[in-house]
Design a protein around this motif. Structure first.
Motif, short mmCIF file in Angstrom:
data_model
loop_
_atom_site.label_atom_id
_atom_site.label_comp_id
_atom_site.label_asym_id
_atom_site.label_seq_id
_atom_site.Cartn_x
_atom_site.Cartn_y
_atom_site.Cartn_z
N PRO A 233 19.07 -9.20 2.73
CA PRO A 233 18.30 -10.11 1.72
C PRO A 233 17.12 -9.37 1.45
N SER A 234 16.52 -9.31 0.16
CA SER A 234 15.31 -9.06 -0.05
C SER A 234 13.84 -10.01 0.55
N SER A 235 14.40 -11.15 0.76
CA SER A 235 13.36 -12.27 1.37
C SER A 235 13.06 -11.58 2.65
#
Length: 283
Positions: free
Chosen positions: A47-49
Motif C-alpha cells: 500500500p502506498s501509505s
C-alpha cells in the motif's frame, strides 16, 4: 504556492535518485538486477501509505511545527497589546473550598495566563520585579513563602499536544467551553488547517471581543465565538465532537452552578464525543 511545492518535490526526487545511484554503484550488476526486480514487486504489492509512511509523518511534523510558530506569533501579538498583564495584586476569583485546588486562595495564589507566558517569561517578570514567587502569610508581604501559580489557559505546548495526539481524526467539530483568550480555538483552526468547525464559548465580553479581533487579524477559519453561558447553548453539541475544558467552572461558579453545568453537559453531549478535561475528570 503550488509551483513552490512542485519545486520541493523535484528537489526531493533528484536527491533520492542520487542516493539510489550511489548505493547501486557499490554493487555488482546481478545484485542491481535483483534489487530492481524486488523494487518493482514491492511497489506493486505494498500500500502506498506504507511505502510513504515516513514521508507522511515528516509532513505532519512540519505542519505542526509551523502551526506552533503561528501560535507563538498570536501569543506575542496579544502580549504586545498588554492583554492579561500579570499582576502582584491578589486575584478576585471564586476559589474552591473543597477537592482539587482547594489549597488555593486569594492570598497564596497568583494567576498568570500560560498561553501568553511560558516559564521563561515568568522568570523574566520575576527578575524585573513585575511578579513575585513568594509572600508572607503573616504580614501578606510576597517575599518568603512560595505562591501557587495557576492558569486558566492551556500553554502553547499543551494546545499543540491536544490536536497532535489527543483529538481523533473522526472528530469534525471542536467545542471549547470557557474559551478565554482563545488559545484552543486558534489551535483548532491552525493544526487542522481550518478543516473542522470550532465553537468557543466565553461568558466574559472582553475576552470574547479579544478572540474575535485576533481571529480576524490572523485570518483563522471556521471559528465561531459565542459570548454566553454554556447552559444556554444546547445547539452547540454535535456528534463526533472534541470538547475541551480547562478547569473551566471551579474558579468562576458556585458549587451549585458547577453541578448544574455538569448535569447540562451530561444531558447534551452527543455520541462520539471525546472530552479533554484538565484536571483529570475524576478530580
Amino acid at each position: 504556492m503550488s509551483s513552490k511545492k512542485d519545486g520541493w518535490k523535484v528537489n526531493e526526487t533528484r536527491e533520492a535518485k542520487a542516493a539510489i545511484t550511489e548505493i547501486l554503484s557499490k554493487l555488482e550488476i546481478d545484485q542491481v538486477i535483483e534489487i530492481k526486480d524486488w523494487l518493482n514487486k514491492y511497489v506493486e504489492e505494498t500500500p502506498s501509505s506504507q511505502i510513504c509512511s515516513n514521508y507522511q509523518k515528516e509532513q505532519r511534523k512540519k505542519m505542526f511545527d509551523k502551526g506552533a510558530s503561528r501560535l507563538d506569533r498570536i501569543a506575542t501579538y496579544l502580549k504586545d497589546k498588554e492583554v492579561d498583564v500579570p499582576s502582584k495584586a491578589p486575584n478576585k476569583l471564586k476559589y474552591p473550598t473543597e477537592g482539587f485546588d482547594s489549597d488555593c486562595n486569594e492570598l497564596n495564589t497568583c494567576e498568570i495566563d500560560s498561553f501568553l507566558y511560558d516559564d521563561e517569561d515568568i522568570e523574566e517578570l520575576v527578575q524585573r520585579d513585575v511578579l513575585s514567587r513568594t509572600y508572607c502569610p503573616t504580614c501578606l508581604s510576597r517575599e518568603t513563602v512560595p505562591l501557587n501559580f495557576i492558569s486558566h489557559s492551556l500553554s502553547r505546548l499543551q494546545v499543540k499536544f491536544l490536536f497532535d495526539k489527543l483529538m481523533p481524526s473522526t472528530c469534525q467539530h471542536v467545542l471549547d467551553i470557557g474559551s478565554r483568550l482563545g488559545a484552543i480555538v486558534y489551535g483548532a483552526s491552525i493544526f487542522t488547517r481550518g478543516n473542522v468547525s470550532t465553537v468557543g464559548v466565553e461568558m466574559d465580553s472582553e475576552y470574547a471581543a479579544i478572540s474575535l479581533n485576533t481571529i480576524r487579524q490572523f485570518g483563522l477559519k471556521k471559528i465561531e465565538i459565542l459570548r454566553d453561558d454554556i447552559r444556554h447553548l444546547p445547539h452547540v453539541f454535535k456528534e463526533n465532537q472534541f470538547i475541551v475544558m480547562n478547569n473551566v467552572f471551579s474558579f468562576f461558579l458556585s458549587k451549585t452552578e458547577q453541578e448544574e453545568c455538569w448535569e447540562f453537559l451530561h444531558t447534551h453531549m452527543r455520541p462520539g464525543t471525546v472530552l479533554a478535561h484538565h484536571p483529570p475528570i475524576e478530580k
